[in-house]
Design an enzyme around this catalytic site. Structure first.
Site, PDB file in Angstrom:
ATOM      1  N   GLU A 260       0.821  -1.212   0.000  1.00 11.76           N
ATOM      2  CA  GLU A 260       0.000   0.000   0.000  1.00 11.76           C
ATOM      3  C   GLU A 260       0.858   1.266   0.000  1.00 11.76           C
ATOM      4  O   GLU A 260       0.647   2.194   0.788  1.00 11.76           O
ATOM      5  CB  GLU A 260      -0.970  -0.013   1.184  1.00 11.76           C
ATOM      6  CG  GLU A 260      -1.883  -1.231   1.161  1.00 11.76           C
ATOM      7  CD  GLU A 260      -3.004  -1.201   2.186  1.00 11.76           C
ATOM      8  OE1 GLU A 260      -2.779  -0.702   3.301  1.00 11.76           O
ATOM      9  OE2 GLU A 260      -4.101  -1.694   1.855  1.00 11.76           O
ATOM     10  N   ASP A 339      -8.503  -9.142   3.474  1.00 11.94           N
ATOM     11  CA  ASP A 339      -8.334  -8.101   4.487  1.00 11.94           C
ATOM     12  C   ASP A 339      -9.428  -8.071   5.548  1.00 11.94           C
ATOM     13  O   ASP A 339     -10.273  -7.174   5.518  1.00 11.94           O
ATOM     14  CB  ASP A 339      -8.258  -6.735   3.790  1.00 11.94           C
ATOM     15  CG  ASP A 339      -7.720  -5.662   4.712  1.00 11.94           C
ATOM     16  OD1 ASP A 339      -7.246  -6.003   5.802  1.00 11.94           O
ATOM     17  OD2 ASP A 339      -7.759  -4.474   4.332  1.00 11.94           O
ATOM     18  N   GLU A 367     -12.574  -3.049  11.906  1.00 10.31           N
ATOM     19  CA  GLU A 367     -12.616  -2.174  10.731  1.00 10.31           C
ATOM     20  C   GLU A 367     -13.773  -2.489   9.787  1.00 10.31           C
ATOM     21  O   GLU A 367     -14.485  -1.587   9.348  1.00 10.31           O
ATOM     22  CB  GLU A 367     -11.278  -2.291   9.991  1.00 10.31           C
ATOM     23  CG  GLU A 367     -11.212  -1.468   8.718  1.00 10.31           C
ATOM     24  CD  GLU A 367      -9.838  -1.533   8.059  1.00 10.31           C
ATOM     25  OE1 GLU A 367      -8.920  -2.169   8.624  1.00 10.31           O
ATOM     26  OE2 GLU A 367      -9.692  -0.939   6.979  1.00 10.31           O
TER      27      GLU A 367
HETATM   28  O1  GCW Z   1      -7.172  -2.921   5.707  1.00 14.36           O
HETATM   29  C1  GCW Z   1      -6.145  -2.057   5.529  1.00 14.36           C
HETATM   30  C2  GCW Z   1      -6.495  -0.856   6.321  1.00 14.36           C
HETATM   31  C3  GCW Z   1      -5.333   0.060   6.469  1.00 14.36           C
HETATM   32  C4  GCW Z   1      -4.176  -0.718   7.075  1.00 14.36           C
HETATM   33  C5  GCW Z   1      -3.861  -1.903   6.161  1.00 14.36           C
HETATM   34  C6  GCW Z   1      -2.765  -2.781   6.726  1.00 14.36           C
HETATM   35  C7  GCW Z   1      -2.485   0.039   8.563  1.00 14.36           C
HETATM   36  O2  GCW Z   1      -7.583  -0.220   5.694  1.00 14.36           O
HETATM   37  O3  GCW Z   1      -5.727   1.118   7.302  1.00 14.36           O
HETATM   38  O4  GCW Z   1      -3.057   0.074   7.288  1.00 14.36           O
HETATM   39  O5  GCW Z   1      -4.993  -2.691   6.007  1.00 14.36           O
HETATM   40  O6  GCW Z   1      -3.107  -3.790   7.337  1.00 14.36           O
HETATM   41  O7  GCW Z   1      -1.611  -2.464   6.576  1.00 14.36           O
END
Ligand code: GCW
Length: 644
Positions: A260, A339, A367
């Protein structure tokens, strides 16, 4: 006190066994002393009177016997009318909390011999230096204020909470290292870090820090962060030498690299093994470890590209590197391949690292599971993952038996109740107990948590357990159907948006048309199923044998697809959404029935949360159902309102 003590707020208990009146034996280590302190305070709170201390062996008493060494196990055995607690310093601490918890549950002689399943059992905080928390739903950080780390009274109670449920590590800053967090490596905050580390250390909790892979450039002013560059290697060596010397009880680093947008070894044409091993060598002289995240995927996908499958990415990247990592590297993989959705298969990567240390990452911060505004009890889901057989071997092939460590993204913040939703504290407690013993029973955990938190009123316990134990399925029913994931509002990840992520760059597509929905992940499709052991691949590949709750994760099917009970897929989706909302109403009513039986402030806070959960659940139900209706023009058989 501006915060609650959660399950450590020991309540008075009538007729405690007499040995709780006397403590004998000597303790030497910091953790042993903490154990003694906890026993004194706990007995005092439960008895209403402090116990006496004696260096003689008196009877009946609780006798502490401290052994030398770093071991974490303990034995707690009956000795006549008394009990004996035996273990090294850390063991005494875990044994003391075990005893206190079980006395609070009403057991008089809770005998137990136990040691933890994993040497690393930790929490990852996504706390930023400015005090905000990424995906934080319970206030601000209590580790960082005004740009830097702070050690407060809360730090000590946090450490107690962790130790009391078996956790022994804490990574205090966000894996997305930004702002002043960069300077945690620089020496600027050594004093504060030392204080935090010492405070956590008293309770056997090690300090971990997230670091940026390009720190040599950002902090050191070097022209590169190439892991094979001599200057870069020397920079990390020197930086670690001064940091580890200044901060005893620092256990190592957590790294999010090439993920990311974060920097990583791929920028320099190097592999993750080369990147992780370089850091591993830098921390090795200090006994340090590197926790290297596997959350690596293409986050700039074109939605028209149907070949790339995000679910495949982690295995494609890391499985070929198995065996190439140094002994002090742990590969950290999320429980699912995508995720933290409400329903995902177990990540195939967990079975593909037989020659590498692996660390399983769960998420307590909800989340995608209601953001600590909806009740969603996670230990049952965690247990499913831990029990899951990866089938690469005939036996000892469960996830729990294939990993070497566990962690979870924390759900704590500086809210009075730590976790925003009072009932979300059960997730933290439950994760701790499972990290110690992956066979712990989620139903028993819920019961224990409820009694420790709200006291021993059978009506309360029964009601709280009923709410908790059904909550995950309920949430799943009114939100995203059958493993498809992602129908949430982009960015915030709260509330419904069926096409919110559909044409975006994140690789999260359901590809619904008026006829069919889902991504085909069998060999005819993206081939994701083939990342599992042959027996599992065969099961997932075939629509008939694929577990129904994961149908839309693995397959593309028409809305007329027959489910096992004869309903069509679409009718099942409509039904689930109506049922899910009704179940949420039922949970809220159950909570209302506890008025006057649980402390009024907790009652009100949870009541508030239920109001929002019901509003949001109704919104999910109506938006998802009407979206499917518009797409398919197939009505609900039961004729319920679909809000055209
Ligand atoms: O799901 C995503 C989240 C991000 C997070 C990322 C990760 C810390 O939306 O906020 O970043 O995963 O796990 O690195």
């Amino acid at each position: 006190m501006d915060y609650s003590l959660l399950w450590l707020d020991w309540k008075r208990r009538e007729a405690l066994p007499s040995y709780t009146g006397t403590l004998c034996g000597e303790v030497k280590t910091g953790e042993g002393k903490a154990a003694l302190r906890e026993l004194i305070a706990g007995f005092q709170a439960m008895r209403g009177r402090a116990p006496t201390l004696s260096s003689q062996k008196e009877s009946p008493c609780l006798r502490l016997e401290e052994l030398e060494g770093p071991g974490e196990g303990f034995s707690l055995l009956r000795e006549g009318e008394g009990m004996r607690l035996r273990g090294c310093g850390k063991g005494l601490l875990y044994g003391a909390f075990y005893l206190l918890r079980h006395l609070a549950l009403g057991e008089d002689f809770p005998e137990k011999t136990s040691s933890p399943a994993y040497p690393i059992r930790m929490l990852d905080h996504w706390d930023n230096a400015d005090g905000s928390v990424e995906r934080g739903y319970s206030g601000n950080s209590f580790f960082f204020r005004e740009g830097g780390p702070v050690c407060t009274a809360r730090t000590a109670d946090y450490a107690r909470l962790l130790a009391s449920c078996g956790l022994n590590g804490s990574c205090i800053n966000n894996v997305n290292v930004k702002g002043n967090a960069l300077y945690l490596l620089s020496g600027k905050y050594n004093k504060e870090l030392r204080e935090i580390a010492a405070c956590l250390g008293e309770y056997g909790v090690a300090l971990w820090l997230s670091v940026s892979f390009s720190a040599p450039m950002e902090l050191g002013g070097l022209p590169t962060a190439d892991p094979l560059d001599e200057g870069v290697r020397a920079w990390w060596r020197d930086t670690c030498a001064s940091l580890f010397a200044a901060v005893p009880n620092l256990a190592g680093f957590l790294v999010k690299a090439d993920s990311e947008g974060r920097p990583g070894p791929h920028t320099y044409g190097r592999s993750h093994a080369e990147g992780a091993n370089m850091l591993a060598q830098a921390v090795e002289p200090w006994g340090g470890k590197i926790l290297w995240r596997c959350f690596v995927y293409n986050c700039t996908q074109d939605w028209r590209d149907t070949k790339t499958d995000r679910a495949r990415a982690q295995c494609d990247t890391f499985a070929p590197l198995d065996g190439l990592f140094r002994d002090n590297v742990y590969l950290q993989a999320k429980n699912g391949p995508v995720d933290f959705q409400i329903r995902e298969p177990v990540s195939p990567l967990l079975g593909r690292l037989p020659h590498t240390n692996s660390l399983l990452e769960f998420q307590l911060a909800q989340e995608y599971t209601g953001q600590q505004r909806h009740v969603c009890y996670l230990p049952a889901m965690f247990r499913e993952v831990l029990d899951f057989r990866l089938r690469h071997r005939e036996e000892q092939d469960t996830v729990a038996e294939s990993i070497q460590a566990v962690t979870a993204v924390s759900n704590t913040g500086d809210d009075y109740n730590w976790t925003g939703h009072d009932l979300a504290a059960a997730n933290l407690f439950g994760f701790g107990l499972l990290s110690w013993d992956p066979k712990a029973d989620p139903a028993k955990i819920a019961r224990e948590w409820s009694i420790l938190t709200f006291g021993n009123d059978p009506r309360v316990t029964e009601t709280v357990c009923r709410i908790l134990l059904g909550s995950r399925e309920t949430y799943e029913k009114y939100t995203v159907p059958l493993g498809i994931g992602w129908m949430c509002v982009p960015g915030v990840h709260y509330g419904p948006s069926p096409e919110g992520y559909e044409y975006d760059r994140w690789g999260t597509y359901h590809r619904a048309t008026c006829r069919a929905i889902g991504v085909e992940r069998g060999p005819e499709g993206t081939g994701y199923t083939e990342q599992y052991a042959p027996a599992l691949a065969a099961q997932y590949r075939d629509v008939e044998t694929c577990p129904e709750e994961l149908l839309l994760f693995f397959h593309r099917v028409p809305y007329s697809h027959r489910m096992k009970d004869g309903r069509t897929l679409l009718q099942r989706i409509y039904d689930d959404h109506f049922e899910g909302y009704e179940e949420a109403e039922e949970m809220a009513r159950a909570w209302e029935s506890l008025k006057g039986r649980v402390p009024e402030d907790a009652f009100r806070r949870v009541q508030e949360r239920f109001r929002e959960q019901l509003r949001s659940a109704r919104e999910w139900r109506d938006i998802i159902n009407s979206w499917f209706y518009r797409l398919t023009m197939i009505p609900d058989k039961m004729g319920r309102t679909l809000y055209l």
